[in-house]
Design a protein around this motif. Structure first.
Motif, PDB file in Angstrom:
ATOM      1  N   TYR A 122      23.822 137.441  57.287  1.00  0.00           N
ATOM      2  CA  TYR A 122      23.712 138.553  58.244  1.00  0.00           C
ATOM      3  C   TYR A 122      22.765 138.202  59.390  1.00  0.00           C
ATOM      4  O   TYR A 122      23.015 138.530  60.554  1.00  0.00           O
ATOM      5  CB  TYR A 122      23.211 139.809  57.521  1.00  0.00           C
ATOM      6  CG  TYR A 122      23.033 141.000  58.420  1.00  0.00           C
ATOM      7  CD1 TYR A 122      24.114 141.783  58.807  1.00  0.00           C
ATOM      8  CD2 TYR A 122      21.759 141.349  58.882  1.00  0.00           C
ATOM      9  CE1 TYR A 122      23.956 142.884  59.639  1.00  0.00           C
ATOM     10  CE2 TYR A 122      21.586 142.441  59.719  1.00  0.00           C
ATOM     11  CZ  TYR A 122      22.683 143.201  60.091  1.00  0.00           C
ATOM     12  OH  TYR A 122      22.522 144.282  60.916  1.00  0.00           O
ATOM     13  N   ALA A 123      21.693 137.486  59.039  1.00  0.00           N
ATOM     14  CA  ALA A 123      20.706 137.102  60.049  1.00  0.00           C
ATOM     15  C   ALA A 123      21.230 135.998  60.966  1.00  0.00           C
ATOM     16  O   ALA A 123      20.728 135.829  62.085  1.00  0.00           O
ATOM     17  CB  ALA A 123      19.413 136.650  59.366  1.00  0.00           C
ATOM     18  N   ILE A 124      22.216 135.240  60.502  1.00  0.00           N
ATOM     19  CA  ILE A 124      22.750 134.132  61.313  1.00  0.00           C
ATOM     20  C   ILE A 124      23.654 134.664  62.418  1.00  0.00           C
ATOM     21  O   ILE A 124      23.362 134.504  63.599  1.00  0.00           O
ATOM     22  CB  ILE A 124      23.494 133.118  60.416  1.00  0.00           C
ATOM     23  CG1 ILE A 124      22.492 132.388  59.508  1.00  0.00           C
ATOM     24  CG2 ILE A 124      24.266 132.101  61.267  1.00  0.00           C
ATOM     25  CD1 ILE A 124      23.129 131.470  58.472  1.00  0.00           C
ATOM     26  N   ASN A 125      24.762 135.279  62.066  1.00  0.00           N
ATOM     27  CA  ASN A 125      25.637 135.929  63.058  1.00  0.00           C
ATOM     28  C   ASN A 125      26.722 136.728  62.333  1.00  0.00           C
ATOM     29  O   ASN A 125      26.832 136.671  61.101  1.00  0.00           O
ATOM     30  CB  ASN A 125      26.254 134.919  64.049  1.00  0.00           C
ATOM     31  CG  ASN A 125      27.056 133.823  63.385  1.00  0.00           C
ATOM     32  OD1 ASN A 125      27.855 134.087  62.488  1.00  0.00           O
ATOM     33  ND2 ASN A 125      26.848 132.587  63.823  1.00  0.00           N
ATOM     34  N   SER A 126      27.517 137.454  63.088  1.00  0.00           N
ATOM     35  CA  SER A 126      28.502 138.380  62.494  1.00  0.00           C
ATOM     36  C   SER A 126      29.590 137.648  61.719  1.00  0.00           C
ATOM     37  O   SER A 126      30.050 138.130  60.674  1.00  0.00           O
ATOM     38  CB  SER A 126      29.125 139.253  63.582  1.00  0.00           C
ATOM     39  OG  SER A 126      29.758 138.457  64.575  1.00  0.00           O
ATOM     40  N   LEU A 127      30.040 136.482  62.200  1.00  0.00           N
ATOM     41  CA  LEU A 127      31.084 135.743  61.495  1.00  0.00           C
ATOM     42  C   LEU A 127      30.563 135.210  60.168  1.00  0.00           C
ATOM     43  O   LEU A 127      31.265 135.274  59.145  1.00  0.00           O
ATOM     44  CB  LEU A 127      31.599 134.590  62.360  1.00  0.00           C
ATOM     45  CG  LEU A 127      32.717 133.727  61.741  1.00  0.00           C
ATOM     46  CD1 LEU A 127      33.918 134.583  61.369  1.00  0.00           C
ATOM     47  CD2 LEU A 127      33.131 132.613  62.701  1.00  0.00           C
ATOM     48  N   ALA A 156      30.178 123.843  53.318  1.00  0.00           N
ATOM     49  CA  ALA A 156      28.881 123.573  53.953  1.00  0.00           C
ATOM     50  C   ALA A 156      29.021 123.239  55.439  1.00  0.00           C
ATOM     51  O   ALA A 156      28.356 123.860  56.283  1.00  0.00           O
ATOM     52  CB  ALA A 156      28.145 122.474  53.209  1.00  0.00           C
ATOM     53  N   PRO A 157      29.864 122.265  55.822  1.00  0.00           N
ATOM     54  CA  PRO A 157      30.004 121.998  57.254  1.00  0.00           C
ATOM     55  C   PRO A 157      30.622 123.160  58.038  1.00  0.00           C
ATOM     56  O   PRO A 157      30.287 123.373  59.208  1.00  0.00           O
ATOM     57  CB  PRO A 157      30.897 120.750  57.304  1.00  0.00           C
ATOM     58  CG  PRO A 157      31.568 120.670  55.975  1.00  0.00           C
ATOM     59  CD  PRO A 157      30.601 121.270  55.012  1.00  0.00           C
ATOM     60  N   ILE A 158      31.497 123.925  57.394  1.00  0.00           N
ATOM     61  CA  ILE A 158      32.052 125.112  58.060  1.00  0.00           C
ATOM     62  C   ILE A 158      30.932 126.098  58.351  1.00  0.00           C
ATOM     63  O   ILE A 158      30.840 126.670  59.447  1.00  0.00           O
ATOM     64  CB  ILE A 158      33.136 125.766  57.182  1.00  0.00           C
ATOM     65  CG1 ILE A 158      34.336 124.840  57.000  1.00  0.00           C
ATOM     66  CG2 ILE A 158      33.566 127.106  57.780  1.00  0.00           C
ATOM     67  CD1 ILE A 158      35.119 124.568  58.264  1.00  0.00           C
ATOM     68  N   ALA A 159      30.055 126.294  57.358  1.00  0.00           N
ATOM     69  CA  ALA A 159      28.923 127.209  57.548  1.00  0.00           C
ATOM     70  C   ALA A 159      27.999 126.711  58.652  1.00  0.00           C
ATOM     71  O   ALA A 159      27.488 127.502  59.452  1.00  0.00           O
ATOM     72  CB  ALA A 159      28.152 127.354  56.234  1.00  0.00           C
ATOM     73  N   GLY A 160      27.800 125.391  58.703  1.00  0.00           N
ATOM     74  CA  GLY A 160      26.920 124.821  59.706  1.00  0.00           C
ATOM     75  C   GLY A 160      27.421 125.052  61.120  1.00  0.00           C
ATOM     76  O   GLY A 160      26.655 125.435  62.017  1.00  0.00           O
ATOM     77  N   ILE A 218      29.569 127.358  62.104  1.00  0.00           N
ATOM     78  CA  ILE A 218      29.573 128.798  62.381  1.00  0.00           C
ATOM     79  C   ILE A 218      28.182 129.251  62.829  1.00  0.00           C
ATOM     80  O   ILE A 218      28.040 130.057  63.752  1.00  0.00           O
ATOM     81  CB  ILE A 218      30.015 129.586  61.130  1.00  0.00           C
ATOM     82  CG1 ILE A 218      31.525 129.436  60.914  1.00  0.00           C
ATOM     83  CG2 ILE A 218      29.649 131.063  61.261  1.00  0.00           C
ATOM     84  CD1 ILE A 218      32.031 130.055  59.623  1.00  0.00           C
ATOM     85  N   ALA A 219      27.151 128.705  62.180  1.00  0.00           N
ATOM     86  CA  ALA A 219      25.789 129.093  62.528  1.00  0.00           C
ATOM     87  C   ALA A 219      25.435 128.719  63.962  1.00  0.00           C
ATOM     88  O   ALA A 219      24.701 129.442  64.643  1.00  0.00           O
ATOM     89  CB  ALA A 219      24.802 128.434  61.559  1.00  0.00           C
ATOM     90  N   VAL A 220      25.986 127.607  64.442  1.00  0.00           N
ATOM     91  CA  VAL A 220      25.645 127.116  65.784  1.00  0.00           C
ATOM     92  C   VAL A 220      26.569 127.685  66.844  1.00  0.00           C
ATOM     93  O   VAL A 220      26.127 128.103  67.920  1.00  0.00           O
ATOM     94  CB  VAL A 220      25.689 125.576  65.819  1.00  0.00           C
ATOM     95  CG1 VAL A 220      25.403 125.050  67.230  1.00  0.00           C
ATOM     96  CG2 VAL A 220      24.680 124.995  64.840  1.00  0.00           C
ATOM     97  N   GLN A 221      27.876 127.723  66.547  1.00  0.00           N
ATOM     98  CA  GLN A 221      28.852 128.113  67.568  1.00  0.00           C
ATOM     99  C   GLN A 221      29.462 129.494  67.353  1.00  0.00           C
ATOM    100  O   GLN A 221      30.096 130.031  68.259  1.00  0.00           O
ATOM    101  CB  GLN A 221      29.984 127.073  67.639  1.00  0.00           C
ATOM    102  CG  GLN A 221      29.541 125.700  68.128  1.00  0.00           C
ATOM    103  CD  GLN A 221      30.714 124.753  68.349  1.00  0.00           C
ATOM    104  OE1 GLN A 221      31.827 124.980  67.886  1.00  0.00           O
ATOM    105  NE2 GLN A 221      30.460 123.674  69.074  1.00  0.00           N
ATOM    106  N   GLY A 222      29.331 130.040  66.147  1.00  0.00           N
ATOM    107  CA  GLY A 222      29.972 131.319  65.867  1.00  0.00           C
ATOM    108  C   GLY A 222      31.477 131.219  65.848  1.00  0.00           C
ATOM    109  O   GLY A 222      32.191 132.208  66.048  1.00  0.00           O
ATOM    110  N   ALA A 223      32.003 130.024  65.604  1.00  0.00           N
ATOM    111  CA  ALA A 223      33.448 129.765  65.579  1.00  0.00           C
ATOM    112  C   ALA A 223      33.705 128.590  64.639  1.00  0.00           C
ATOM    113  O   ALA A 223      32.773 127.964  64.121  1.00  0.00           O
ATOM    114  CB  ALA A 223      33.949 129.447  66.985  1.00  0.00           C
TER     115      ALA A 223
END
Length: 302
Positions: free
Chosen positions: A116-121, A157-161, A163-168
């Motif tokens: 939740y703290a990272i982003n909406s996606l 893990a890489p998908i999460a990474g 998403i955290a940076v680009q939100g996509a």
């Protein structure tokens, strides 16, 4: 005070052993690869900032703790009857079932809150991610695809990474993640060769117990070939350079060496599993960071 500190250290040590915390390196390297490449695309820099970095680290640790804790909880009765796993803290009484449940619930909540703290996606995908992470522990009771489910779990893990940076979720990150999936499935097939008899006895589904040793070795080799091919696709789509390609070449060589060690003697499985795979992600990460750093320096010089 000394007694309380000693008890705390002992509890942390037991839970660290429960989740094999040192194996976090398997997924940590690839979440860092995804974060670096995503930041390079978005910010023209490898560094994502301390906030994003610490949130990703917390998400990775809590997700992995949940997955491993849930797996140990589900497998505790089976592990009692397996000589290789009978000394785990989930089996020998050092950690109770109630404590494992509380540990899993705590880490699941922590992962969702961190997402939740990272982003909406990241938040929207947090519960589906947890369901996948917990799926491996149940899947091996029904299907030999459990090896691939474990691979998907680490491939998140890489998908999460990214998403955290680009939100996509760019296509290159999907290829990187699927490469991780087949890499993990390949070495998990090799690792499960140690438990082929207990898997048959307990009615668990693994590729070795269902198809036999020789076919299992070929499955593992095929998975590792697919992993290398997908990582090449990731490099191509991400536009990475010669040093990154060199890193994938080294990784391919390490997988060949792993296959050789196991084919030569099954006693080499722990060495092949922990040493070779532990270094592989780190080597690839270093090569990609060096390649990206060189590209940034050349770009600035130009």
């Amino acid at each position: 005070m000394t007694s309380t500190w000693h008890k705390l250290r002992l509890t942390i040590s037991r839970f660290s052993e429960l989740v094999a915390f040192e194996h976090t390196i398997f997924s940590a390297s690839f979440i860092l690869i995804a974060m670096c490449v995503a930041s390079l695309e978005t910010n023209a820099s490898l560094w994502v900032g301390w906030g994003t970095f610490l949130l990703c680290a917390l998400a990775l640790i809590s997700a992995r703790n949940f997955a491993m804790g849930f797996n140990r909880f589900c497998d505790r009765d089976i592990d009692k009857r397996n000589a290789r796993t009978s000394k785990r803290p989930s089996v020998d009484g050092r950690i109770s079932s109630q404590a494992m449940i509380a540990f899993c619930v705590f880490n699941a909540i922590l992962f969702i809150a961190t997402s939740y703290a990272i982003n909406s996606l990241a938040f929207a995908l947090s519960v589906p991610f947890l369901l996948i992470l917990g799926g491996y522990s149940l899947m091996k009771r029904f299907s030999s695809l459990a090896h691939l489910v474990l691979g998907i779990s680490l491939g998140l893990a890489p998908i999460a990474g990214v998403i955290a940076v680009q939100g996509a979720v760019p296509l290159w990150s999907v290829l990187l993640a699927f490469g991780v999936m087949f890499w993990v499935a390949g070495f998990d097939v090799l690792y499960s060769l140690q438990d082929i008899q207990i898997d048959k006895k307990e009615g668990l589904f693994s590729i070795p117990s269902r198809f036999g040793v020789e076919k299992a070795l070929w499955f593992s080799r095929a998975f590792h070939v697919l992993a290398v091919v997908l990582w090449c696709g990731f490099l191509y789509l991400a536009g990475l350079g010669a040093l990154a390609w060199f890193g994938v070449g080294i990784s391919a060589g390490m997988l060949v060496y792993e296959q050789y060690l196991v084919h030569k003697n099954f006693a080499n499985i722990p060495r092949a599993f922990f040493t070779t795979n532990g270094y592989l992600g780190f080597v690839l990460l270093v090569c990609i960071v060096l390649d990206s750093t060189y590209s940034l320096l050349v770009g600035k010089a130009g």
